[in-house]
Design an enzyme around this catalytic site. Structure first.
Site, PDB file in Angstrom:
ATOM      1  N   ARG A 279       0.856  -1.204   0.000  1.00  0.00           N
ATOM      2  CA  ARG A 279       0.000   0.000   0.000  1.00  0.00           C
ATOM      3  C   ARG A 279       0.885   1.244   0.000  1.00  0.00           C
ATOM      4  O   ARG A 279       0.641   2.211  -0.715  1.00  0.00           O
ATOM      5  CB  ARG A 279      -0.950  -0.007   1.211  1.00  0.00           C
ATOM      6  CG  ARG A 279      -1.965  -1.143   1.161  1.00  0.00           C
ATOM      7  CD  ARG A 279      -3.085  -0.947   2.168  1.00  0.00           C
ATOM      8  NE  ARG A 279      -2.717  -1.198   3.555  1.00  0.00           N
ATOM      9  CZ  ARG A 279      -2.762  -2.390   4.155  1.00  0.00           C
ATOM     10  NH1 ARG A 279      -3.153  -3.464   3.479  1.00  0.00           N
ATOM     11  NH2 ARG A 279      -2.423  -2.518   5.420  1.00  0.00           N
TER      12      ARG A 279
ATOM     13  N   LYS B 259     -11.230  15.252   5.545  1.00  0.00           N
ATOM     14  CA  LYS B 259     -12.376  14.845   4.717  1.00  0.00           C
ATOM     15  C   LYS B 259     -13.342  13.962   5.481  1.00  0.00           C
ATOM     16  O   LYS B 259     -12.933  13.132   6.294  1.00  0.00           O
ATOM     17  CB  LYS B 259     -11.889  14.091   3.483  1.00  0.00           C
ATOM     18  CG  LYS B 259     -12.974  13.948   2.432  1.00  0.00           C
ATOM     19  CD  LYS B 259     -12.673  12.849   1.451  1.00  0.00           C
ATOM     20  CE  LYS B 259     -13.206  11.543   1.968  1.00  0.00           C
ATOM     21  NZ  LYS B 259     -13.104  10.457   0.989  1.00  0.00           N
TER      22      LYS B 259
ATOM     23  N   LYS C 122     -17.142  18.824  -1.792  1.00  0.00           N
ATOM     24  CA  LYS C 122     -16.787  17.711  -2.703  1.00  0.00           C
ATOM     25  C   LYS C 122     -18.065  16.957  -3.077  1.00  0.00           C
ATOM     26  O   LYS C 122     -18.442  15.998  -2.415  1.00  0.00           O
ATOM     27  CB  LYS C 122     -15.781  16.783  -2.012  1.00  0.00           C
ATOM     28  CG  LYS C 122     -15.417  15.547  -2.810  1.00  0.00           C
ATOM     29  CD  LYS C 122     -14.172  14.847  -2.281  1.00  0.00           C
ATOM     30  CE  LYS C 122     -13.943  13.543  -3.025  1.00  0.00           C
ATOM     31  NZ  LYS C 122     -12.619  12.968  -2.784  1.00  0.00           N
TER      32      LYS C 122
END
Ligand code: 5MM
Length: 336
Positions: A44, A134, A217
């Protein structure tokens, strides 16, 4: 100009956009397994640091949204991931919700959780270098959904999250995602997205959010993925602009769209058309996950040591999106 507004503008100005690399371990595992790469912390990290050290980071990517695991990782040279992102003048951001769970009272729908202990986590993320955050609310479209309850509960959570984030001197990305799944028309998407955005801003205002210090967003206005009534890119741009003009207060500095399952080209073309027709003062750019990473991931999976080749693919996509964020993209540039 408030400090939060300066951060938002630094992320979004000059055609720059956001790389949404905040897949939780579960989602990243699905992405990696889909291209036959084992999902280990090392893999990752390798894929992500390959992207974060690409040339296009300098001119295209104003901010990167990270996941908890990644913000705490270091590169081989003992540089932290936030330091790597800052090296190319991008700002590190962090996903702070803990995921969408079953909404009690309407179990077919989801409510995003993560408010408990948020203030303490934010202080830690700030020290690690994060300057924006976020939180994603998720809404399904069907005849009955999203329900009033889901619209209200998710808007309330987005507003409480935003208030705590601004208190901690970071910019909240407010992401109410009305999913593409279904066979609904674009008009239905327009009406349902409008109801979602209207309630979000009602709650944000109630919670005294500095709207000049957030980034919205949202999804674009599209027909459902299984609809036989697909609309043209020009229509997508027209309906998306109509929805945002009607529901987003003018204090908001910028809008960074999610790609939501569109192909890389669709997400680029639609963003380009939105910008060509943008008659608002909002900056309109991208905060893409899949539409920035899909081809790069596919290429990388064939030879995870081919850093340069993977970066070439990512650089192209980021450059195309940045042109689209200025209304300067065209399809022939894709093959150059
Ligand atoms: C990057 O994916 C994010 C979701 O991760 P989890 O589901 O694992 O929490 C997602 O929030 C993403 O940031 C946005 O949906 C935008 O991504 P797309 O792929 O829609 O552009």
């Amino acid at each position: 100009m408030s400090e939060l507004n300066k951060i938002a503008l630094k992320i979004l100005s000059n055609g720059k956009g956001i790389l949404a690399a905040d897949e939780s371990t579960g989602t990243m595992t699905k992405r990696l397994e889909s291209v036959n790469v084992p999902s280990s912390p090392e893999n990752r990290l390798l894929f992500r640091k390959t992207l974060f050290s690409s040339e296009s980071m300098k001119n295209c990517i104003g901010g990167v949204i990270l996941y908890d695991e990644t913000i705490k990782q270091t590169t081989n040279s003992k540089q932290t991931i936030p330091e790597l992102i800052s090296f190319s003048d991008g700002l590190p951001g962090i996903k702070v919700d803990t995921g969408a769970k079953v909404l009690a009272g309407s179990p077919e729908e989801k409510i995003t959780e993560g408010l408990d202990g948020l203030r303490e986590r934010l202080k830690e993320y700030y020290k690690l270098g994060a300057r924006f955050t976020k939180w994603r609310g998720v809404y399904n479209i069907s005849n009955d959904y999203p329900s009033k309850l889901s619209i209200y509960a998710n808007a309330h959570a987005l507003a409480r999250y935003s208030a705590i984030v601004q208190e901690c001197k970071m910019v909240p990305i407010v992401e109410p995602e009305v999913l593409m799944d279904g066979n609904h028309s674009a008009e239905v998407c327009l009406n349902k997205t409008s109801a979602v955005l209207e309630k979000c801003f009602e709650e944000l205002i109630l919670h005294n959010i500095d709207l000049s210090g957030i980034i919205l967003k949202p999804n674009m206005i599209l027909a459902g993925a299984n609809s036989d009534k697909k609309i043209s890119g020009e229509e997508v741009a027209k309906l998306t602009l109509k929805c945002l003009k009607q529901n987003v207060p003018s204090d908001v500095p910028g809008i960074a769209f999610l790609s939501g399952g569109q192909t890389e080209i669709e997400a680029t073309e639609n963003l380009n058309l939105i910008n060509k027709n943008n008659d608002t003062n909002f900056i309109m750019t991208y905060s893409y996950g899949r539409a920035l990473q899909k081809s790069a991931l596919k290429f990388w999976s064939k030879d995870t040591k081919d850093i340069k080749g993977t970066q070439t693919i990512f650089n192209h996509r980021a450059n195309m999106c940045t042109l689209a964020a200025q209304g300067k993209w065209s399809i022939d540039l894709e093959s150059k």
